[in-house]
Design an enzyme around this catalytic site. Structure first.
Site, PDB file in Angstrom:
ATOM      1  CG  ASP A   1      50.274  69.001  23.300  1.00  0.00           C
ATOM      2  OD1 ASP A   1      50.946  68.956  22.251  1.00  0.00           O
ATOM      3  OD2 ASP A   1      49.192  68.375  23.450  1.00  0.00           O
TER       4      ASP A   1
ATOM      5  CG  HIS B   1      50.376  61.825  25.478  1.00  0.00           C
ATOM      6  ND1 HIS B   1      49.637  62.543  26.399  1.00  0.00           N
ATOM      7  CD2 HIS B   1      50.142  62.413  24.271  1.00  0.00           C
ATOM      8  CE1 HIS B   1      48.989  63.518  25.767  1.00  0.00           C
ATOM      9  NE2 HIS B   1      49.274  63.470  24.479  1.00  0.00           N
TER      10      HIS B   1
ATOM     11  CG  ASP C   1      47.978  69.853  20.308  1.00  0.00           C
ATOM     12  OD1 ASP C   1      48.343  70.747  21.063  1.00  0.00           O
ATOM     13  OD2 ASP C   1      48.034  68.628  20.584  1.00  0.00           O
TER      14      ASP C   1
HETATM   15 ZN   LIG Z   1      48.693  67.338  21.899  1.00  0.00          ZN
END
Ligand SMILES: [Zn+2]
Length: 269
Positions: A69, A32, A158
Protein backbone atom coordinates in the site's frame (compact mmCIF):
# COMPACT_ATOMS: atom_id res chain seq x y z
CA UNK A 1 -16.94 -2.17 2.93
CA UNK A 2 -17.44 -2.03 6.67
CA UNK A 3 -14.21 -2.73 8.52
CA UNK A 4 -15.84 -5.44 10.60
CA UNK A 5 -17.07 -7.44 7.62
CA UNK A 6 -13.73 -6.99 5.77
CA UNK A 7 -11.99 -8.36 8.83
CA UNK A 8 -14.19 -11.42 9.18
CA UNK A 9 -13.90 -11.93 5.43
CA UNK A 10 -10.10 -12.03 5.67
CA UNK A 11 -10.14 -14.26 8.71
CA UNK A 12 -12.43 -16.67 6.90
CA UNK A 13 -9.81 -16.82 4.19
CA UNK A 14 -7.00 -17.35 6.71
CA UNK A 15 -8.19 -20.96 6.92
CA UNK A 16 -8.43 -21.43 3.18
CA UNK A 17 -4.72 -21.50 2.18
CA UNK A 18 -4.28 -24.73 4.07
CA UNK A 19 -6.45 -26.29 1.33
CA UNK A 20 -6.17 -23.75 -1.49
CA UNK A 21 -2.89 -22.14 -2.49
CA UNK A 22 -4.00 -18.56 -3.17
CA UNK A 23 -6.93 -16.60 -1.81
CA UNK A 24 -7.95 -12.99 -2.36
CA UNK A 25 -9.77 -10.84 0.17
CA UNK A 26 -11.31 -7.84 -1.60
CA UNK A 27 -11.72 -4.97 0.83
CA UNK A 28 -9.17 -6.40 3.27
CA UNK A 29 -5.85 -4.92 4.33
CA UNK A 30 -6.81 -2.56 7.19
CA UNK A 31 -3.19 -2.02 8.13
CA UNK A 32 -3.40 1.20 10.13
CA UNK A 33 -5.40 -0.26 13.05
CA UNK A 34 -3.25 -0.63 16.18
CA UNK A 35 -3.56 -3.32 18.86
CA UNK A 36 -5.29 -0.85 21.21
CA UNK A 37 -7.21 1.48 18.85
CA UNK A 38 -8.18 2.06 15.23
CA UNK A 39 -7.01 4.85 12.95
CA UNK A 40 -6.59 5.79 9.27
CA UNK A 41 -9.97 4.39 8.00
CA UNK A 42 -9.18 1.09 9.84
CA UNK A 43 -10.87 -0.24 12.96
CA UNK A 44 -9.53 -3.80 13.14
CA UNK A 45 -6.26 -4.91 11.59
CA UNK A 46 -7.18 -7.96 9.52
CA UNK A 47 -3.58 -8.23 8.24
CA UNK A 48 -2.29 -8.66 11.78
CA UNK A 49 -5.25 -10.89 12.73
CA UNK A 50 -4.51 -13.23 9.82
CA UNK A 51 -0.84 -13.48 10.86
CA UNK A 52 -1.71 -14.06 14.52
CA UNK A 53 -4.37 -16.60 13.57
CA UNK A 54 -1.82 -18.50 11.47
CA UNK A 55 0.52 -18.61 14.47
CA UNK A 56 -2.13 -19.63 17.00
CA UNK A 57 -4.27 -22.01 14.97
CA UNK A 58 -1.70 -23.53 12.60
CA UNK A 59 1.42 -23.07 14.78
CA UNK A 60 3.25 -21.40 11.91
CA UNK A 61 6.61 -19.87 12.77
CA UNK A 62 7.57 -17.97 9.62
CA UNK A 63 4.97 -15.60 8.22
CA UNK A 64 5.73 -13.04 5.56
CA UNK A 65 3.60 -9.89 5.58
CA UNK A 66 4.27 -7.83 2.47
CA UNK A 67 2.59 -4.42 2.49
CA UNK A 68 2.59 -2.64 -0.89
CA UNK A 69 0.00 0.00 0.00
CA UNK A 70 1.17 3.60 -0.60
CA UNK A 71 0.82 4.34 3.12
CA UNK A 72 3.06 2.69 5.71
CA UNK A 73 1.36 -0.11 7.63
CA UNK A 74 1.94 1.48 11.02
CA UNK A 75 -0.60 -0.72 12.79
CA UNK A 76 0.82 -3.96 11.43
CA UNK A 77 4.35 -2.81 12.28
CA UNK A 78 3.34 -2.17 15.88
CA UNK A 79 1.82 -5.66 16.24
CA UNK A 80 5.01 -7.47 15.23
CA UNK A 81 7.87 -5.08 15.95
CA UNK A 82 9.46 -7.47 18.46
CA UNK A 83 8.29 -10.73 16.88
CA UNK A 84 10.75 -12.70 14.69
CA UNK A 85 7.98 -15.07 13.53
CA UNK A 86 6.56 -12.33 11.32
CA UNK A 87 8.77 -10.80 8.65
CA UNK A 88 7.11 -7.49 7.84
CA UNK A 89 8.25 -5.86 4.59
CA UNK A 90 6.60 -2.54 3.84
CA UNK A 91 7.00 -0.45 0.65
CA UNK A 92 5.39 2.95 0.89
CA UNK A 93 5.70 6.62 0.03
CA UNK A 94 8.32 8.54 2.04
CA UNK A 95 6.63 9.06 5.43
CA UNK A 96 7.88 12.64 5.59
CA UNK A 97 5.39 13.36 2.82
CA UNK A 98 2.39 11.18 3.72
CA UNK A 99 0.25 9.80 6.56
CA UNK A 100 1.03 8.01 8.91
CA UNK A 101 4.48 9.62 9.18
CA UNK A 102 6.27 6.42 10.21
CA UNK A 103 7.96 3.59 8.32
CA UNK A 104 11.50 4.93 8.05
CA UNK A 105 14.41 2.77 6.88
CA UNK A 106 15.97 2.80 10.34
CA UNK A 107 12.85 1.21 11.86
CA UNK A 108 13.93 -2.44 11.63
CA UNK A 109 12.33 -4.00 14.71
CA UNK A 110 13.37 -4.40 18.33
CA UNK A 111 14.62 -7.14 20.65
CA UNK A 112 14.23 -10.57 19.07
CA UNK A 113 12.36 -8.93 16.21
CA UNK A 114 15.34 -6.83 15.10
CA UNK A 115 15.87 -7.27 11.36
CA UNK A 116 12.33 -8.67 10.87
CA UNK A 117 10.76 -5.30 10.07
CA UNK A 118 11.89 -3.87 6.74
CA UNK A 119 10.64 -0.44 5.75
CA UNK A 120 11.31 0.84 2.24
CA UNK A 121 10.31 4.53 2.11
CA UNK A 122 10.04 5.30 -1.60
CA UNK A 123 10.61 8.80 -2.96
CA UNK A 124 7.63 10.81 -4.24
CA UNK A 125 6.78 9.75 -7.84
CA UNK A 126 8.58 6.36 -7.57
CA UNK A 127 7.29 4.17 -10.37
CA UNK A 128 7.46 0.67 -11.85
CA UNK A 129 11.27 0.50 -12.09
CA UNK A 130 11.66 1.53 -8.47
CA UNK A 131 9.31 -1.22 -7.30
CA UNK A 132 11.08 -3.76 -9.47
CA UNK A 133 14.44 -2.79 -7.96
CA UNK A 134 13.10 -3.18 -4.41
CA UNK A 135 11.80 -6.66 -5.25
CA UNK A 136 15.08 -7.74 -6.84
CA UNK A 137 17.50 -6.23 -4.36
CA UNK A 138 15.64 -6.63 -1.06
CA UNK A 139 12.43 -8.65 -1.11
CA UNK A 140 13.48 -11.66 -3.17
CA UNK A 141 16.79 -12.37 -1.36
CA UNK A 142 15.34 -11.82 2.14
CA UNK A 143 12.26 -13.94 1.44
CA UNK A 144 14.41 -16.72 0.02
CA UNK A 145 16.43 -16.76 3.22
CA UNK A 146 13.37 -16.47 5.50
CA UNK A 147 11.52 -19.24 3.64
CA UNK A 148 7.97 -18.27 4.71
CA UNK A 149 5.26 -20.83 5.44
CA UNK A 150 2.59 -18.36 4.38
CA UNK A 151 2.56 -15.03 2.53
CA UNK A 152 0.10 -12.29 3.43
CA UNK A 153 0.17 -9.35 1.03
CA UNK A 154 -1.91 -6.23 1.40
CA UNK A 155 -2.40 -3.08 -0.64
CA UNK A 156 -4.74 -1.83 -3.35
CA UNK A 157 -4.41 0.83 -6.03
CA UNK A 158 -3.24 3.84 -4.04
CA UNK A 159 0.40 3.75 -5.32
CA UNK A 160 -1.05 4.47 -8.82
CA UNK A 161 0.19 7.71 -10.44
CA UNK A 162 -3.36 9.07 -10.64
CA UNK A 163 -4.38 8.28 -7.07
CA UNK A 164 -5.83 11.35 -5.42
CA UNK A 165 -4.42 10.87 -1.91
CA UNK A 166 -0.83 9.87 -2.68
CA UNK A 167 2.13 10.87 -4.87
CA UNK A 168 3.62 7.63 -6.18
CA UNK A 169 4.00 6.64 -9.83
CA UNK A 170 2.95 3.02 -10.45
CA UNK A 171 1.18 2.16 -13.69
CA UNK A 172 -1.22 -0.73 -14.27
CA UNK A 173 1.76 -2.64 -15.64
CA UNK A 174 3.53 -2.09 -12.31
CA UNK A 175 0.58 -3.53 -10.38
CA UNK A 176 0.64 -6.63 -12.56
CA UNK A 177 4.36 -6.94 -11.86
CA UNK A 178 3.70 -6.85 -8.10
CA UNK A 179 1.18 -9.69 -8.49
CA UNK A 180 3.65 -11.64 -10.60
CA UNK A 181 6.46 -11.09 -8.10
CA UNK A 182 4.27 -12.34 -5.25
CA UNK A 183 3.45 -15.44 -7.30
CA UNK A 184 7.15 -15.90 -7.96
CA UNK A 185 8.18 -15.58 -4.32
CA UNK A 186 5.42 -18.04 -3.36
CA UNK A 187 7.38 -20.55 -5.41
CA UNK A 188 10.58 -19.99 -3.43
CA UNK A 189 10.51 -22.54 -0.67
CA UNK A 190 12.62 -25.43 0.42
CA UNK A 191 11.46 -29.00 0.61
CA UNK A 192 7.74 -28.55 0.05
CA UNK A 193 5.95 -30.53 -2.62
CA UNK A 194 4.49 -28.98 -4.64
CA UNK A 195 6.81 -26.02 -4.02
CA UNK A 196 4.24 -23.32 -3.38
CA UNK A 197 3.73 -21.22 -0.27
CA UNK A 198 0.08 -20.26 0.33
CA UNK A 199 -0.81 -16.63 -0.33
CA UNK A 200 -3.54 -14.50 1.24
CA UNK A 201 -3.87 -11.39 -0.90
CA UNK A 202 -5.78 -8.42 0.56
CA UNK A 203 -6.72 -5.78 -1.96
CA UNK A 204 -8.38 -2.82 -0.37
CA UNK A 205 -7.16 0.70 -1.08
CA UNK A 206 -7.45 3.24 -3.88
CA UNK A 207 -8.73 6.80 -4.07
CA UNK A 208 -9.28 7.25 -7.79
CA UNK A 209 -12.29 5.25 -8.96
CA UNK A 210 -11.25 5.50 -12.61
CA UNK A 211 -8.08 3.51 -12.09
CA UNK A 212 -9.00 1.32 -9.11
CA UNK A 213 -10.67 -1.58 -10.98
CA UNK A 214 -7.83 -1.81 -13.51
CA UNK A 215 -5.09 -1.74 -10.87
CA UNK A 216 -6.91 -4.27 -8.68
CA UNK A 217 -7.47 -6.54 -11.69
CA UNK A 218 -3.77 -6.20 -12.60
CA UNK A 219 -2.76 -7.34 -9.09
CA UNK A 220 -5.07 -10.35 -9.40
CA UNK A 221 -3.97 -11.17 -12.96
CA UNK A 222 -0.31 -11.10 -11.92
CA UNK A 223 -0.89 -13.30 -8.89
CA UNK A 224 -3.14 -15.80 -10.65
CA UNK A 225 -1.20 -15.75 -13.94
CA UNK A 226 -4.22 -14.67 -15.99
CA UNK A 227 -3.03 -13.85 -19.50
CA UNK A 228 -5.51 -11.06 -20.09
CA UNK A 229 -4.76 -7.64 -21.46
CA UNK A 230 -5.38 -4.79 -19.03
CA UNK A 231 -5.10 -1.28 -20.35
CA UNK A 232 -4.32 1.92 -18.49
CA UNK A 233 -7.70 3.65 -18.08
CA UNK A 234 -6.22 7.14 -18.36
CA UNK A 235 -3.26 8.37 -20.41
CA UNK A 236 0.09 8.16 -18.62
CA UNK A 237 1.41 11.71 -18.26
CA UNK A 238 4.89 12.40 -19.63
CA UNK A 239 6.45 12.58 -16.17
CA UNK A 240 5.34 9.02 -15.33
CA UNK A 241 6.38 7.41 -18.59
CA UNK A 242 9.86 7.08 -17.13
CA UNK A 243 10.65 6.48 -13.48
CA UNK A 244 12.19 9.90 -12.92
CA UNK A 245 13.26 9.28 -9.34
CA UNK A 246 14.93 5.93 -9.97
CA UNK A 247 18.31 7.29 -8.84
CA UNK A 248 16.71 8.40 -5.56
CA UNK A 249 15.21 4.95 -5.10
CA UNK A 250 18.63 3.39 -5.58
CA UNK A 251 19.90 5.44 -2.62
CA UNK A 252 16.98 4.31 -0.46
CA UNK A 253 17.59 0.67 -1.42
CA UNK A 254 21.24 1.05 -0.47
CA UNK A 255 20.34 2.50 2.92
CA UNK A 256 17.81 -0.27 3.62
CA UNK A 257 20.37 -2.92 2.67
CA UNK A 258 23.02 -1.33 4.88
CA UNK A 259 20.63 -1.52 7.85
CA UNK A 260 19.86 -5.18 7.11
CA UNK A 261 23.21 -6.63 6.25
CA UNK A 262 23.91 -7.91 9.76
CA UNK A 263 20.59 -9.79 9.82
CA UNK A 264 20.26 -11.25 6.31
CA UNK A 265 23.21 -12.90 4.63
CA UNK A 266 21.44 -13.17 1.26
CA UNK A 267 21.33 -9.36 1.03
CA UNK A 268 24.35 -8.31 -1.01
CA UNK A 269 25.73 -4.78 -0.84
ZN1 LIG B 1 -3.13 3.42 1.56
Amino acid sequence: MHANSATSHTLGYANAPMRIKKVISLGGGLHHAKPAYGEGFCIYNDVAFAAKYSIEKYKLERILVLDTDAHAGNGTMEYFYEDPRVLFIDLHQDPRTLYPGTGFAYQIGEGKGKGFTINVPLPVFAGDNSYQLVFEEIIEPVVKEFNPQIIIRNGGSDPHFADELTQLGLTVKGFRMIGEKVRKISEICDGRHPPTTPVIDMIGSGYNKKVLPYAWLALIAGLANFKIEIKESIAIPQQFQKDLVFEETKKVVKEVKRNLKNYWKYVKM
